[in-house]
Design an enzyme around this catalytic site. Structure first.
Site, PDB file in Angstrom:
ATOM      1  N   ASP A 458       0.839  -1.186   0.000  1.00 30.05           N
ATOM      2  CA  ASP A 458       0.000   0.000   0.000  1.00 30.05           C
ATOM      3  C   ASP A 458       0.888   1.256   0.000  1.00 30.05           C
ATOM      4  OD1 ASP A 458       0.655  -1.212   2.522  1.00 30.05           O
ATOM      5  OD2 ASP A 458      -0.692   0.173   3.557  1.00 30.05           O
ATOM      6  N   GLU A 653      12.910   3.370   6.064  1.00 29.85           N
ATOM      7  CA  GLU A 653      11.961   2.331   5.673  1.00 29.85           C
ATOM      8  C   GLU A 653      12.136   1.910   4.217  1.00 29.85           C
ATOM      9  OE1 GLU A 653       7.059   2.012   5.525  1.00 29.85           O
ATOM     10  OE2 GLU A 653       8.062   3.938   5.251  1.00 29.85           O
TER      11      GLU A 653
END
Length: 802
Positions: A458, A653
């Protein structure tokens, strides 16, 4: 210095006193030729003053980090220890200064006013330093435990947009788990700081309506706990908090403060590499608990995730843990890591080992029973199973708007519907979520939105508005892996005996039949021989999609590709995804044009993610293409190490793998960037990718990585050889892709031409790719004797270019 100046380097600077001295002019001195070159330099440092001095001089963008974006002089004089701080010698460069800031932050953590610091700590080999920080510090700071002491931290949630409705900390307990319920009630009574904790049971049957209705009182979901043998006398009643022990686990980091599904698998790979076997085992236990009580491995253990899962990895995770358990007594940690100040030695995690008498084989049986239940109940049942293709889809239940998104995340989408209904966005949001207003278009949108979130990708234009219809490459190759893993375990590890939770005998032959049938369906519906690539299949339109995704390489990881398909993926498709920093999530052509109305999505070009890298490395290695695996691993670790060196130790990340940047303009931004002075966590699967990636490198590649040797230079001969092996038409395509990647890098260089960059290089001019040695510039005296990056690894092979 004028902060607008483009000439920031200064030879002499007036500074405040560093140690014992009155205000003097600082002369930055370097080691002279008459000095003893073999003598290690040590500095006597006033912690608070030196830390403030660095920030005043070097942190020109005021973000409490020393990075290449700062326009300071990149020099500092420190007093030597053997002169009592009187004689000053200089340290230079962004890397040494940022390391100094980090060491001072650690010293402050321990309340030190003065420290003696070895120069080797400041110019430490960055590969060693980062690997050591991950193993000794990052894993510890990402560890959570849902016991009475850790509950306050685990309940904290910055994501939920409805939390203002009832912001009290809350934990939900599965129906029937009375001992766990009593544990948390007792913890609340015994600890005043938990007096506002709400402990609530979940119903036995959890429906989408129930999940929707508790979104205004969100909470953490209970995880597995282990009983503790009673230590009280017969006439004493033990406290419920002394009867159970919570099992620690890893969170991803940043805004993600709960245990996630597929994040936990990749973190576990790094934990096993670093010796934290019990911690990886705990997360398997939590997955089994979730399957038993919540019906699936959850997206994460928050109440608003109860309806959706994430990509399934339990069989592989359990088998890897089992392999490590066989080398030790069950639950006895083998970890013993000497550590430095400010670091963690793993001792607390080791104390959380299981003390029961369950054998390794029995433990594995229990994990596989959970995986079998998940396989049938979640992935091989409607609505996730497509009846025509018999392939599986991401298609979770749920109602309304995902509550974990930012309050305004969907405002542009629902504003027109709110206007048509004559309502404010807030009022429309409430009435739509409560099913008081029917909007079929929005229902379809949020069905696919929930499916995208269940996929873990996502968001991406690959899945946008269609995800619940797609039999995806990633999901079906993972389920193929479940099938072959269970068959392998039955025959080779469990003596041919495994029953499911209903008592039905499982045989390897039936699981191999399932695997073979799925492989045939994957080849029929997902493989495109003309493009030499796997695509997703739209079960509604009954045709393949055209989005080129790095998830195609998951077929190599699972082993469902034939040797011919693997060769085709390597020679005819890999070049579409390979960039200087590793594999891009999808191709630029597939992503399409970006505009104000069609912004970047974080799982599209030009972004790269740790899961895609790790699975591709192992996938190519599975088919004997270790040279490709090691090259891709080097690219990824080069980018991580470069950012680590240039940006104060950052481990984020995700990355833009084309421009090698962690500064991404995309929804949700980037996690792992918000820290002061020293990175404390990194990011879960990024940490793991670094530790795992090192196992694919030879000694010489690790040395090259420490000097930030450019991967395109390093692997020139291998890339040229691959190019010669391709058909002419594919060669032209490959050249075009590489040209675009080169142009992107050129644009980045133009943007950074005025930036002060500390370049770490070898002592000699840039070596030819075929040279044998890449001598590092660092003093290789590791702070921890257990950090040995020169030990041959399981994947080690002589690389064609080394």
């Amino acid at each position: 210095m004028d902060r607008d100046s483009h000439h920031p380097i200064r030879a002499h600077t007036q500074t405040k006193p560093e140690l014992f001295s009155s205000r003097t002019e600082e002369s930055v001195l370097r080691r002279a030729s008459h000095e003893d070159q073999s003598k290690a330099r040590k500095f006597l440092i006033n912690v608070a003053e030196t830390k403030q001095l660095i920030l005043d001089r070097e942190d020109t963008d005021n973000n409490f980090q020393i990075t290449v974006d700062d326009l300071g002089p990149k020099t500092l004089a420190l007093g030597t220890a053997d002169s009592g701080g009187y004689r000053k010698l200089g340290i230079r460069g962004n890397y040494m200064l940022s390391n100094l800031l980090q060491e001072l932050a650690y010293a402050e953590d321990y309340g030190r006013k003065y420290i003696v610091l070895d120069e080797a700590r400041l110019n430490e080999n960055p590969v060693r330093r980062l690997s050591r920080m991950i193993r000794n510090t990052f894993w510890h700071n990402l560890t959570r435990c849902m016991d009475a002491d850790g509950l306050e931290l685990t309940c904290a949630d910055t994501k939920d947009r409805t939390a203002t409705t009832d912001s009290r900390p809350r934990i939900y307990i599965p129906a029937g788990e009375e001992a766990i319920f009593q544990y948390y009630q007792a913890a609340k009574a015994e600890r005043p700081r938990l007096q506002h904790l709400q402990v609530e049971y979940l119903p036995k049957v959890i429906t989408p309506e129930f999940v929707r209705d508790i979104n205004n009182r969100p909470g953490i979901l209970a995880l597995a706990m282990k009983p503790i043998a009673a230590k009280t006398s017969a006439d004493e009643s033990p406290s419920p908090t002394s009867a159970l022990r919570a099992l620690p686990y890893i969170v991803p980091g940043g805004r993600f403060n709960e245990m996630y599904g597929w994040d936990s698998y990749f973190s576990a790979l790094g934990l096993l590499q670093d010796g934290y076997i019990d911690l990886a085992k705990n997360m398997c236990e939590h997955f089994a608990f979730e399957i038993k009580h919540y019906g699936k491995i959850l997206n994460a253990n928050r109440s608003y995730y109860l309806c959706r899962s994430q990509p399934p990895f339990l069989t592989d995770m359990a088998l890897r843990v089992y392999a490590h358990l066989n080398d030790q007594d069950l639950g006895t940690s083998s970890l013993s890591v000497p550590c430095e100040e400010g670091e963690y030695d793993g001792s607390e995690i080791a104390q959380d080992a299981d003390q029961d008498n369950e054998t390794n084989e029995d433990w594995l049986r229990r994990m596989l029973q959970s995986a079998i239940k998940e396989y049938h109940q979640v992935w091989m049942s409607p609505p996730r199973l497509d009846p025509m293709t018999q392939l599986s889809k991401y298609c979770p239940d749920g109602l309304g708007i995902p509550p974990e998104t930012e309050p305004s995340h969907f405002d542009n989408l629902i504003s027109k519907y709110a206007e048509q209904a004559g309502l404010s966005i807030v009022d429309f949001d409430y009435k739509y979520t409560q099913s008081l207003i029917k909007e079929p278009e929005l229902d379809a949108y949020f069905l696919h939105d929930r499916a995208v979130r269940e996929s873990g990708h996502d968001t991406t234009y690959r899945l946008d508005g269609v995800c619940a219809n797609l039999a995806t490459v990633d999901l079906n190759t993972l389920l193929y892996k479940y099938e072959v893993d269970i068959a392998h375990a039955i025959d080779d590890l469990l003596g041919g005996h495994l029953v499911d939770m209903d008592g039905h005998q499982q045989t390897s032959s039936e699981w191999l039949e399932r695997a073979e049938a799925r492989k045939q369906r994957i080849n029929k519906y997902l493989w495109h021989p003309g493009d030499s690539l796997y695509y997703d299949y739209d079960t509604v339109k009954k045709k393949q999609t055209t989005y080129e995704s790095a998830t195609a390489f998951w077929a190599l990881w699972s082993g469902c590709a034939s040797n011919e398909q693997a060769e085709a993926l390597a020679t005819r498709s890999l070049f579409k995804f390979e960039n200087k920093g590793g594999l891009v999530s999808g191709t630029e052509k597939s992503r399409g044009t970006i505009s104000v109305d069609r912004p970047n999505r974080q799982w599209d070009f030009p972004f790269g993610w740790a899961p895609h890298q790790i699975l591709a490395w192992e996938g190519f290695a599975n088919y004997g293409m270790v040279d490709i695996a090691s090259r891709l691993a080097y690219r990824w670790l080069f980018m991580i190490t470069k950012s680590f060196v240039e940006f104060n130790g950052v481990v984020p990340e995700k990355y833009d793998v084309v421009s090698l940047s962690h500064k991404v303009e995309v929804e949700y931004g980037n996690q792992g960037l918000e820290f002061k002075y020293v990175p404390r966590e990194g990011f879960g699967w990024m940490n793991a990718s670094y530790q795992v990636g090192l196992t694919y490198m030879t000694r010489k590649m690790k040395s090259a990585l420490a000097t930030l040797a450019d991967p395109d230079d390093l692997f020139t001969c291998a890339l040229e050889r691959e190019q010669r092996s391709r058909p002419v038409s594919v060669r032209i395509q490959a050249i075009d892709y590489r040209r675009k990647s080169f142009l992107a890098m050129e644009e980045l260089a133009d943007q950074l031409h005025d930036t002060v960059i500390t370049k770490i290089s070898s002592r000699n001019p840039s070596p030819r790719p075929s040279e044998d040695l890449f001598p590092p510039t660092y003093t290789l005296s590791p702070p921890s004797s257990s950090t040995n990056l020169e030990v041959p690894t399981p994947h080690e092979a002589v690389h064609p270019c080394l």
